[in-house]
Design a protein around this motif. Structure first.
Motif, PDB file in Angstrom:
ATOM      1  N   ILE A  18       4.102   3.887   0.908  1.00 10.18           N
ATOM      2  CA  ILE A  18       5.636   3.469   1.098  1.00 10.18           C
ATOM      3  C   ILE A  18       5.120   3.134   2.675  1.00 10.18           C
ATOM      4  N   GLN A  19       4.869   3.649   3.363  1.00 10.65           N
ATOM      5  CA  GLN A  19       4.601   3.468   5.050  1.00 10.65           C
ATOM      6  C   GLN A  19       3.841   2.215   5.142  1.00 10.65           C
ATOM      7  N   TRP A  20       2.601   2.034   4.453  1.00 10.58           N
ATOM      8  CA  TRP A  20       1.969   0.883   4.697  1.00 10.58           C
ATOM      9  C   TRP A  20       2.720  -0.639   3.932  1.00 10.58           C
ATOM     10  N   ASP A  33       6.204  -7.201  -4.514  1.00 11.45           N
ATOM     11  CA  ASP A  33       4.981  -7.391  -5.841  1.00 11.45           C
ATOM     12  C   ASP A  33       3.718  -7.711  -5.100  1.00 11.45           C
ATOM     13  N   GLY A  34       3.561  -8.718  -3.912  1.00  9.39           N
ATOM     14  CA  GLY A  34       2.337  -8.650  -3.217  1.00  9.39           C
ATOM     15  C   GLY A  34       1.637  -7.545  -2.758  1.00  9.39           C
ATOM     16  N   CYS A  35       2.524  -6.495  -2.042  1.00 11.53           N
ATOM     17  CA  CYS A  35       2.097  -5.253  -1.781  1.00 11.53           C
ATOM     18  C   CYS A  35       1.303  -4.592  -2.735  1.00 11.53           C
ATOM     19  N   VAL A  36       2.190  -4.303  -3.773  1.00 11.78           N
ATOM     20  CA  VAL A  36       1.638  -3.498  -4.950  1.00 11.78           C
ATOM     21  C   VAL A  36       0.178  -4.046  -5.333  1.00 11.78           C
ATOM     22  N   GLY A  37       0.340  -5.541  -5.684  1.00 12.82           N
ATOM     23  CA  GLY A  37      -1.071  -6.173  -6.133  1.00 12.82           C
ATOM     24  C   GLY A  37      -2.174  -5.992  -5.179  1.00 12.82           C
ATOM     25  N   ARG A  40      -3.442  -2.061  -5.263  1.00 10.01           N
ATOM     26  CA  ARG A  40      -4.180  -2.144  -6.486  1.00 10.01           C
ATOM     27  C   ARG A  40      -5.647  -2.909  -6.366  1.00 10.01           C
ATOM     28  N   LEU A  41      -5.644  -4.073  -6.060  1.00  6.79           N
ATOM     29  CA  LEU A  41      -6.834  -4.961  -5.888  1.00  6.79           C
ATOM     30  C   LEU A  41      -7.636  -4.274  -4.892  1.00  6.79           C
ATOM     31  N   MET A  42      -7.207  -4.187  -3.857  1.00  7.19           N
ATOM     32  CA  MET A  42      -8.233  -3.504  -2.669  1.00  7.19           C
ATOM     33  C   MET A  42      -8.618  -2.001  -2.983  1.00  7.19           C
ATOM     34  N   LYS A  43      -7.875  -1.186  -4.022  1.00  6.25           N
ATOM     35  CA  LYS A  43      -8.142   0.106  -4.091  1.00  6.25           C
ATOM     36  C   LYS A  43      -7.791   0.683  -2.717  1.00  6.25           C
ATOM     37  N   SER A  44      -6.798   0.520  -2.028  1.00  5.23           N
ATOM     38  CA  SER A  44      -6.520   1.207  -0.918  1.00  5.23           C
ATOM     39  C   SER A  44      -6.000   2.444  -1.162  1.00  5.23           C
ATOM     40  N   PHE A  45      -5.352   2.750  -1.977  1.00  8.07           N
ATOM     41  CA  PHE A  45      -4.687   3.873  -2.402  1.00  8.07           C
ATOM     42  C   PHE A  45      -5.128   4.293  -3.732  1.00  8.07           C
ATOM     43  N   PRO A  46      -4.930   5.750  -3.805  1.00  2.00           N
ATOM     44  CA  PRO A  46      -5.289   6.140  -5.275  1.00  2.00           C
ATOM     45  C   PRO A  46      -4.303   5.611  -6.222  1.00  2.00           C
ATOM     46  N   GLY A  47      -4.374   5.252  -7.427  1.00  7.31           N
ATOM     47  CA  GLY A  47      -3.464   4.479  -8.501  1.00  7.31           C
ATOM     48  C   GLY A  47      -2.193   5.242  -8.553  1.00  7.31           C
ATOM     49  N   ARG A  48      -2.360   6.702  -8.530  1.00  6.55           N
ATOM     50  CA  ARG A  48      -1.050   7.319  -8.884  1.00  6.55           C
ATOM     51  C   ARG A  48       0.003   7.417  -7.575  1.00  6.55           C
ATOM     52  N   ILE A  50       0.829   4.816  -5.971  1.00  8.87           N
ATOM     53  CA  ILE A  50       1.410   3.288  -5.877  1.00  8.87           C
ATOM     54  C   ILE A  50       2.361   3.268  -6.954  1.00  8.87           C
ATOM     55  N   PRO A  51       3.806   3.458  -6.463  1.00  7.14           N
ATOM     56  CA  PRO A  51       4.867   3.068  -7.589  1.00  7.14           C
ATOM     57  C   PRO A  51       4.712   1.873  -8.229  1.00  7.14           C
TER      58      PRO A  51
END
Length: 70
Positions: A18-20, A33-37, A40-48, A50-51
């Motif tokens: 959320i902070q990022w 949408d861009g942030c979520v995508g 997920r694409l960069m795998k910057s955060f564990p999937g669980r 990312i809301p």
């Protein structure tokens, strides 16, 4: 979904995401949408952590409605 559910999302595992996301939206003018995508694409955060986009938009709508009524 209740606002309290959304706040729990922001306080728990998703707080770093959320902070990022807020930083990307404010500084780089990204969409939710861009942030979520991108996350997920960069795998910057564990999937669980990312809301889903719908949850984030619902949270935004509820916060806006509360502020508008205040």
């Amino acid at each position: 979904m209740l606002l309290s559910d959304s706040i729990d999302i922001a306080r728990n595992d998703s707080s770093w995401y959320i902070q990022w996301m807020c930083e990307r939206i404010r500084k780089d003018r990204w969409s939710i949408d861009g942030c979520v995508g991108a996350a997920r694409l960069m795998k910057s955060f564990p999937g669980r952590t990312i809301p889903c986009t719908k949850t984030l938009y619902n949270f935004l709508d509820e916060v806006y409605a509360i502020e508008k009524c205040s």
